[in-house]
Design an enzyme around this catalytic site. Structure first.
Site, short mmCIF file in Angstrom:
data_model
loop_
_atom_site.label_atom_id
_atom_site.label_comp_id
_atom_site.label_asym_id
_atom_site.label_seq_id
_atom_site.Cartn_x
_atom_site.Cartn_y
_atom_site.Cartn_z
N LYS A 180 0.85 -1.20 0.00
CA LYS A 180 0.00 0.00 0.00
C LYS A 180 0.88 1.24 0.00
CE LYS A 180 -3.96 -1.75 2.63
NZ LYS A 180 -5.00 -1.62 1.60
N ARG A 234 -10.25 -11.50 1.63
CA ARG A 234 -11.10 -12.55 1.03
C ARG A 234 -10.42 -13.91 1.07
NH1 ARG A 234 -11.45 -9.26 -4.51
NH2 ARG A 234 -11.19 -7.55 -3.04
N1 BES Z 1 -8.19 -3.78 4.16
C1 BES Z 1 -8.34 -3.36 2.82
C2 BES Z 1 -9.66 -2.63 2.57
C3 BES Z 1 -9.84 -1.30 3.23
C4 BES Z 1 -9.57 -0.13 2.55
C5 BES Z 1 -10.35 -1.21 4.50
C6 BES Z 1 -9.78 1.09 3.14
C7 BES Z 1 -10.54 0.00 5.11
C8 BES Z 1 -10.28 1.15 4.43
C9 BES Z 1 -8.30 -4.57 1.87
O1 BES Z 1 -7.53 -5.63 2.29
C10 BES Z 1 -7.75 -4.07 0.59
O2 BES Z 1 -6.64 -3.64 0.59
N2 BES Z 1 -8.55 -4.14 -0.46
C11 BES Z 1 -8.16 -3.68 -1.74
C12 BES Z 1 -8.70 -4.64 -2.77
C13 BES Z 1 -8.12 -4.45 -4.13
C14 BES Z 1 -6.67 -4.81 -4.17
C15 BES Z 1 -8.92 -5.31 -5.10
C16 BES Z 1 -8.74 -2.28 -1.94
O3 BES Z 1 -9.85 -2.02 -1.49
O4 BES Z 1 -8.07 -1.46 -2.53
ZN ZN Z 2 -5.49 -5.43 1.72
#
Ligand code: BES
Ligand code: ZN
Ligand code: ZN
Length: 496
Positions: free
Chosen positions: A262, A336
């Site tokens: 991230k 997931r």
């Molecule tokens: N934990 C994150 C989702 C999230 C984002 C929670 C912002 C709280 C606030 C999750 O694991 C994630 O990173 N999801 C990605 C999915 C993508 C790579 C398809 C996302 O939402 O960007």
């Molecule tokens: Zn994530």
């Protein structure tokens, strides 16, 4: 948590003693017997606008504007009143019931508004938040002057204390920094809690257990962290239970994104990626304290998504517990992967209903805004009930619909399914559809996916929520369980 003592009196507000009276102003014209300082309010320019509060220490009263008798408006108004009293050197307050027909509902709202609104997380602060207030006297006098019975109000107050406390405990878990709440520490927390609660047991499975269970997707996510994963399984089992429920919680004690790292501004707050787990654990706490007549399970996948030489990679193919293979195309879509194995384990428990709670996608926040839980699943009736309960509980929830075109976007050329969609649109739903692939036919109508990514962590305070964790999902699920008890009992009565 702040331990206020709530006392219920079946007497008029004017007949009860207290240092300060709290008056919620529902009528914008301020014509009500509880508003005794109309002229002073006018002189002060008080117009009963949204969130307006006026503390008149000499008159020993706090006025707080209240949009309606709707429970969540009462929660916000009483929470605003308490904020105004934060620095006051007072020991007790008194308040009436802000309702015209259903007193217990707004007795609950008062207690929840007070306990949720005064929550603070000061464990890591040298200067602790101090609140002198100790006693809250609640009169069963309603807005029209009618006095209700003490017993039903006391019962409502006690239940609301349990539900608000469970919500605040979930906040504590989420607010705890990742170094102090690793998967192992979260498991210890759950084990300690089980010892504390009646009828609750805790099983903790380590890496060896996950291997034995062939949870290849869950294990892959956890691989690169020095903090090893845990499957936490809490069970509340009352005598003569009539139904079995399972709540599956995403417990990423930290989500760095893994090799699909991230950006740093998105990484901060990712300690909140354990919010689903915190909610599931505290649903068990509430179920036990409320002595619900149902067997309730919490199944938590606790892991850290980190980077390292042995990290799982985009291009890896994982074998999940169900046997389905998964192509990894983004290691940040890790929730997931943990959940699909936990959901498979949960179905072996043969639940009547199974909900998963997860901070699953940023896309859900884009779709619904940061205040609303995304609800997904196949059972329309169940979703409708959740929507009804949402209004009572004060947690906003909205349904996001599945469709067959979005489902196709998860196809993989090399494995049974890809862990991300091939399109940049509809990401909350495609994440839900990924999970749906792991729900067996007989459980399709028994399952709901709750994406709490928006409301789980608050950046800027709103309502009675302060910045930080909100305990999202606890109230919605506990109110839902309570609604089922109510519905079962009323059906029963009809049959009689
Ligand atoms: N934990 C994150 C989702 C999230 C984002 C929670 C912002 C709280 C606030 C999750 O694991 C994630 O990173 N999801 C990605 C999915 C993508 C790579 C398809 C996302 O939402 O960007
Ligand atoms: Zn994530
Ligand atoms: Zn995550």
């Amino acid at each position: 948590m702040r331990g206020f003592e709530f006392k219920v009196f079946d007497k008029k507000v004017d007949e009860i003693g207290a240092d300060i009276e709290i008056v919620l102003i529902v009528d914008k014209n301020m014509n009500h017997r509880w508003v005794k300082d109309k002229n002073i309010l006018k002189i002060c320019g008080f117009k009963a606008k949204e969130d307006e509060v006026l503390f008149l220490p000499e008159d020993r009263v706090v006025y707080s504007s209240c949009a309606s008798f709707y429970p969540d408006d009462v929660r916000v108004a009483v929470s605003n009143a308490f904020k105004a009293l934060k620095k006051a050197k007072i020991k007790s307050v008194k308040i009436g019931l802000y309702t015209e027909n259903c007193p217990p509902i707004n007795a609950r709202a008062l207690v929840e508004g007070i306990l949720l609104g005064t929550y603070s997380f000061d464990k890591y602060k040298s200067d602790k938040d101090d609140f002198d207030l100790e006693v809250v006297n609640i009169s069963t006098e309603d807005y029209n002057g009618k006095i209700y019975d003490k017993d039903s109000t006391t019962k409502a107050v006690n239940e609301a204390v349990i539900i608000a406390n469970a919500t605040n405990k979930a906040k504590d878990i989420v607010n705890t920094p990742p170094a102090d709440m690793t998967p192992e520490k979260l498991a210890n927390y759950a084990e300690d809690l089980a010892k504390e609660l009646d009828g609750v047991e805790c099983f903790v499975g380590d890496e060896k257990f996950l291997e034995k269970e062939k949870m290849g997707a869950f294990l892959a996510v956890a691989k690169a962290s020095v903090n090893k994963p845990r499957l936490i399984h809490l069970t509340y089992k009352p005598k003569n239970s009539t139904k079995r429920f399972v709540f599956v919680g995403k417990g990423l004690t930290y989500d760095s994104g893994g090799l699909s790292l991230k950006p740093s501004e998105h990484m901060v707050t990712m300690k909140a990626d354990k919010s689903g787990a915190a909610a599931a654990i505290n649903i068990i706490r509430a179920a036990s304290e409320l002595k619900l007549p149902y067997e309730v399970h919490a199944v938590i996948g606790a892991a850290e998504n980190m980077i390292g030489g042995n990290a799982y990679k985009p291009d890896d193919v994982l074998v999940s517990r169900s046997g389905k293979t998964i192509e990894v195309r983004n290691t940040d879509a890790e929730g997931r992967l943990v959940l699909c194995d936990c959901l498979d384990y949960a179905q072996d428990l043969e639940p009547d209903y199974m909900f998963d709670l997860a901070t699953l996608t940023g896309a859900c926040v884009v779709a619904l805004g940061e205040y609303t839980i995304g609800v997904m699943g196949h059972n329309t009736k169940l979703k409708r009930l959740i929507s009804k309960v949402s209004k009572k509980s004060g947690e906003l929830a909205a349904s996001l619909p599945f469709n067959k075109y979005l489902k196709k976007l998860l196809k993989s050329d090399i494995a049974d399914i890809s862990n991300i969609s091939s399109s940049r649109y509809g990401g909350a739903i495609t994440a839900g559809l990924f999970l749906d692939n792991f729900i067996r036919d007989e459980y399709k109508d028994k399952w709901l996916h709750l994406d709490i990514a928006g409301p789980a962590y608050i950046e800027k305070s709103w309502g009675y929520n302060q910045p930080g964790a909100s305990g999202a999902g606890v109230r919605l699920c506990v109110y839902w369980l309570k609604e089922l008890v109510y519905l079962e009992n009323s059906v029963h009565k009809e049959v009689k």
